[in-house]
Design a protein around this motif. Structure first.
Motif, PDB file in Angstrom:
ATOM      1  N   ALA A  58      15.718  13.382 -28.191  1.00  7.05           N
ATOM      2  CA  ALA A  58      16.533  13.266 -29.400  1.00  7.05           C
ATOM      3  C   ALA A  58      17.305  11.958 -29.264  1.00  7.05           C
ATOM      4  O   ALA A  58      17.651  11.556 -28.146  1.00  7.05           O
ATOM      5  CB  ALA A  58      17.489  14.439 -29.538  1.00  7.05           C
ATOM      6  N   ALA A  59      17.542  11.259 -30.351  1.00  7.32           N
ATOM      7  CA  ALA A  59      18.118   9.916 -30.222  1.00  7.32           C
ATOM      8  C   ALA A  59      18.950   9.538 -31.440  1.00  7.32           C
ATOM      9  O   ALA A  59      18.743  10.044 -32.551  1.00  7.32           O
ATOM     10  CB  ALA A  59      17.006   8.885 -30.029  1.00  7.32           C
ATOM     11  N   THR A  60      19.882   8.625 -31.205  1.00  5.98           N
ATOM     12  CA  THR A  60      20.653   7.971 -32.255  1.00  5.98           C
ATOM     13  C   THR A  60      20.597   6.478 -32.005  1.00  5.98           C
ATOM     14  O   THR A  60      20.745   6.041 -30.858  1.00  5.98           O
ATOM     15  CB  THR A  60      22.120   8.427 -32.232  1.00  5.98           C
ATOM     16  OG1 THR A  60      22.181   9.832 -32.452  1.00  5.98           O
ATOM     17  CG2 THR A  60      22.925   7.708 -33.309  1.00  5.98           C
ATOM     18  N   LYS A  61      20.366   5.687 -33.049  1.00  3.00           N
ATOM     19  CA  LYS A  61      20.335   4.234 -32.885  1.00  3.00           C
ATOM     20  C   LYS A  61      21.297   3.594 -33.874  1.00  3.00           C
ATOM     21  O   LYS A  61      21.625   4.171 -34.910  1.00  3.00           O
ATOM     22  CB  LYS A  61      18.922   3.686 -33.080  1.00  3.00           C
ATOM     23  CG  LYS A  61      18.347   3.888 -34.482  1.00  3.00           C
ATOM     24  CD  LYS A  61      16.944   3.303 -34.599  1.00  3.00           C
ATOM     25  CE  LYS A  61      16.385   3.515 -36.004  1.00  3.00           C
ATOM     26  NZ  LYS A  61      15.057   2.910 -36.193  1.00  3.00           N
ATOM     27  N   ARG A  62      21.740   2.390 -33.521  1.00  2.00           N
ATOM     28  CA  ARG A  62      22.676   1.664 -34.378  1.00  2.00           C
ATOM     29  C   ARG A  62      22.309   0.178 -34.433  1.00  2.00           C
ATOM     30  O   ARG A  62      21.958  -0.413 -33.404  1.00  2.00           O
ATOM     31  CB  ARG A  62      24.105   1.787 -33.865  1.00  2.00           C
ATOM     32  CG  ARG A  62      24.726   3.149 -33.981  1.00  2.00           C
ATOM     33  CD  ARG A  62      25.046   3.500 -35.435  1.00  2.00           C
ATOM     34  NE  ARG A  62      25.774   4.776 -35.531  1.00  2.00           N
ATOM     35  CZ  ARG A  62      25.182   5.957 -35.594  1.00  2.00           C
ATOM     36  NH1 ARG A  62      23.851   6.044 -35.580  1.00  2.00           N
ATOM     37  NH2 ARG A  62      25.923   7.063 -35.675  1.00  2.00           N
ATOM     38  N   GLU A  79      17.332  -2.269 -33.860  1.00  2.00           N
ATOM     39  CA  GLU A  79      18.530  -1.661 -33.286  1.00  2.00           C
ATOM     40  C   GLU A  79      19.195  -2.543 -32.226  1.00  2.00           C
ATOM     41  O   GLU A  79      18.528  -3.187 -31.422  1.00  2.00           O
ATOM     42  CB  GLU A  79      18.191  -0.288 -32.689  1.00  2.00           C
ATOM     43  CG  GLU A  79      17.491  -0.270 -31.341  1.00  2.00           C
ATOM     44  CD  GLU A  79      15.998  -0.538 -31.381  1.00  2.00           C
ATOM     45  OE1 GLU A  79      15.355  -0.462 -30.313  1.00  2.00           O
ATOM     46  OE2 GLU A  79      15.472  -0.836 -32.469  1.00  2.00           O
ATOM     47  N   VAL A 123      20.869   2.202 -28.543  1.00  2.00           N
ATOM     48  CA  VAL A 123      20.240   3.513 -28.698  1.00  2.00           C
ATOM     49  C   VAL A 123      20.834   4.462 -27.657  1.00  2.00           C
ATOM     50  O   VAL A 123      20.979   4.098 -26.486  1.00  2.00           O
ATOM     51  CB  VAL A 123      18.709   3.459 -28.469  1.00  2.00           C
ATOM     52  CG1 VAL A 123      18.072   4.801 -28.833  1.00  2.00           C
ATOM     53  CG2 VAL A 123      18.061   2.338 -29.239  1.00  2.00           C
ATOM     54  N   THR A 165      20.442  11.847 -20.065  1.00  5.47           N
ATOM     55  CA  THR A 165      20.900  10.975 -21.137  1.00  5.47           C
ATOM     56  C   THR A 165      20.664   9.526 -20.749  1.00  5.47           C
ATOM     57  O   THR A 165      20.738   9.161 -19.569  1.00  5.47           O
ATOM     58  CB  THR A 165      22.406  11.162 -21.421  1.00  5.47           C
ATOM     59  OG1 THR A 165      23.151  10.872 -20.230  1.00  5.47           O
ATOM     60  CG2 THR A 165      22.704  12.579 -21.876  1.00  5.47           C
ATOM     61  N   ALA A 207      15.226   9.119 -33.692  1.00  6.29           N
ATOM     62  CA  ALA A 207      16.415   8.522 -34.300  1.00  6.29           C
ATOM     63  C   ALA A 207      16.305   8.491 -35.821  1.00  6.29           C
ATOM     64  O   ALA A 207      17.277   8.761 -36.537  1.00  6.29           O
ATOM     65  CB  ALA A 207      16.620   7.114 -33.752  1.00  6.29           C
ATOM     66  N   ASP A 208      15.118   8.162 -36.333  1.00  5.15           N
ATOM     67  CA  ASP A 208      14.934   8.100 -37.781  1.00  5.15           C
ATOM     68  C   ASP A 208      14.964   9.484 -38.422  1.00  5.15           C
ATOM     69  O   ASP A 208      15.460   9.652 -39.538  1.00  5.15           O
ATOM     70  CB  ASP A 208      13.597   7.422 -38.114  1.00  5.15           C
ATOM     71  CG  ASP A 208      13.631   5.924 -37.872  1.00  5.15           C
ATOM     72  OD1 ASP A 208      14.742   5.356 -37.774  1.00  5.15           O
ATOM     73  OD2 ASP A 208      12.543   5.310 -37.769  1.00  5.15           O
ATOM     74  N   GLY A 221      16.288  12.384 -37.023  1.00  2.00           N
ATOM     75  CA  GLY A 221      17.409  13.242 -36.671  1.00  2.00           C
ATOM     76  C   GLY A 221      16.994  14.563 -36.058  1.00  2.00           C
ATOM     77  O   GLY A 221      17.668  15.583 -36.234  1.00  2.00           O
ATOM     78  N   THR A 222      15.875  14.554 -35.318  1.00  6.29           N
ATOM     79  CA  THR A 222      15.377  15.790 -34.725  1.00  6.29           C
ATOM     80  C   THR A 222      14.734  15.490 -33.390  1.00  6.29           C
ATOM     81  O   THR A 222      14.493  14.335 -33.045  1.00  6.29           O
ATOM     82  CB  THR A 222      14.346  16.441 -35.667  1.00  6.29           C
ATOM     83  OG1 THR A 222      13.965  17.726 -35.154  1.00  6.29           O
ATOM     84  CG2 THR A 222      13.098  15.583 -35.801  1.00  6.29           C
TER      85      THR A 222
END
Length: 385
Positions: free
Chosen positions: A219-223, A238, A241, A254, A368-369, A371-372
């Motif tokens: 699972a990931a979040t990017k900015r 990005e 990440v 993590t 990341a795209d 959200g799962t």
């Protein structure tokens, strides 16, 4: 010639000097050429984006000649090994062309900017592929720090116990401001992912290499913190990440990857916690390995007399005389050339490892795209479509 038409690459004897050519004339070409020279290869020639840049790079890096094009380079029978160090979106086509010309290949990471292209390349050099028997490697060179090999040896020997958790980070600051720019920020030359494909792939490769365990899902979040840069204008790739992961072996972990972390120049840090001990390595302090136990901690130095055999073989200067990134790169290139001559060096990262990195990167970007959680495919090159 069809890219799938087999061409038999000769196997030079130990006494023969390998002929090496490089595609690309930037920073990585410099690093590759230094490592090739340290491995006593012949620096035959170099091609770049223009004949003029190739001529400048040849003079600057000590190659015998420059080539006006990749085709001219590949037609030179003096070249045994081609090092691909060009922008990411060129890697797959240039590596495939080199294989079709009968050359051995070192291709910078990412091996390709899509998993399908990476799978095609890995299949070419897999048993039964059109380029089977050809040496084809990817520079996951942090594997060649002796203290990384020491950590791996301890895990393999059972000294760490069962691996419970991973955590790691790879932090840089070279793209910190909007005035900082590079071809990597543009998907047309760098691909879909920037920070994770460029440096996060090293981190995952190292964690899987040390533990022998593999990431199963992420699972990931990017900015993208800087939406515009000096030369490229709008930016969509990005800057950072954050990843949560689960492994096949049941561990959790993590990862944090950033190219906008002030003061961090190339800080790759990883820590693996097992039921018996933890192991931590910092690429900016590569002379030691931290070993943590409930009853106390130990700092293990890079001293061949104290290390496992696979780590000790990579010690090139006595303890107390620092080794670093270029030494790790030299170890990787030396092992690649040993493979060209018919050897099978331990831990050499090959195109299958490049394919693995491409699949992990794609899963992180999809996670990341979307959200799962996203599963990472596990099939080998021989099973790939």
């Amino acid at each position: 010639m069809s890219p799938l038409e087999p061409v038999q690459a000769p196997v030079p004897s130990v006494d023969e000097q390998l002929g090496v050519a490089v595609v690309g004339g930037g920073f990585m070409a410099t690093v590759h050429s230094r490592a090739a020279r340290a491995a006593r290869a012949r620096l035959v020639g170099i091609a770049s984006s223009t004949p003029e840049r190739a001529a400048d790079a040849a003079a600057r890096l000590g190659f015998e000649r420059s080539y006006a094009s990749l085709d001219e380079l590949l037609a030179d029978d003096a070249v045994d090994v081609v090092h691909v160090t060009t922008p990411n979106t060129l890697h797959a086509g240039q590596a495939e062309a080199a294989l079709a010309a009968g050359k051995h290949v070192v291709c910078e990471k990412p091996l390709a900017t899509t998993p399908d292209d990476a799978a095609r390349l890995a299949a070419l050099v897999a048993p039964g592929g059109a380029a089977a028997g050809r040496t084809a490697t990817v520079p996951f060179v942090y594997r060649y720090h002796p203290m990384v090999r020491e950590a791996r040896a301890r895990v393999r020997a059972g000294e760490a116990g069962t691996v419970l958790t991973w955590h790691g980070s790879y932090l840089q600051d070279w793209l910190l401001t909007s005035a900082d720019d590079d071809w990597r920020v543009d998907p047309a030359t760098g691909g879909r992912s920037r920070a994770f494909a460029d440096i996060g792939s090293h981190l995952v490769d190292l964690l899987e290499f040390v533990t022998g365990d593999r990431v199963r899902r992420v699972a990931a979040t990017k900015r993208t913190f800087l939406s515009e840069r000096a030369r490229h204008g709008a930016v969509v790739t990005e800057d950072a990440v954050a990843v949560t992961l689960e492994t096949d072996g049941g561990a959790v972990g993590t990862l944090l990857v950033s190219q906008v972390a002030p003061g961090r120049k190339n800080r790759l840090h990883l820590e693996v916690a097992g039921t018996a001990e933890s192991l931590a390595f910092d690429q900016e302090q590569p002379e030691t390995l931290w070993v943590g136990r409930r009853a106390g901690t130990t700092i293990v130095p890079r001293d061949a007399d104290q290390l496992a055999p696979d780590a000790a073989r990579l010690v090139t200067v006595p303890a107390g005389h620092a080794q670093g990134y270029q030494d790790a790169f030299a170890g990787f290139v030396a092992d690649t050339y040993a493979s060209v001559r018919g050897g099978d060096p331990e831990g050499l990262p090959r195109f299958d490892d490049g394919l693995r990195a491409s699949r992990v990167t794609e899963a992180v970007m999809d996670a990341a795209d979307g959200g799962t959680w996203v599963d990472v495919p596990t099939e080998t090159s021989g099973e790939a479509a």
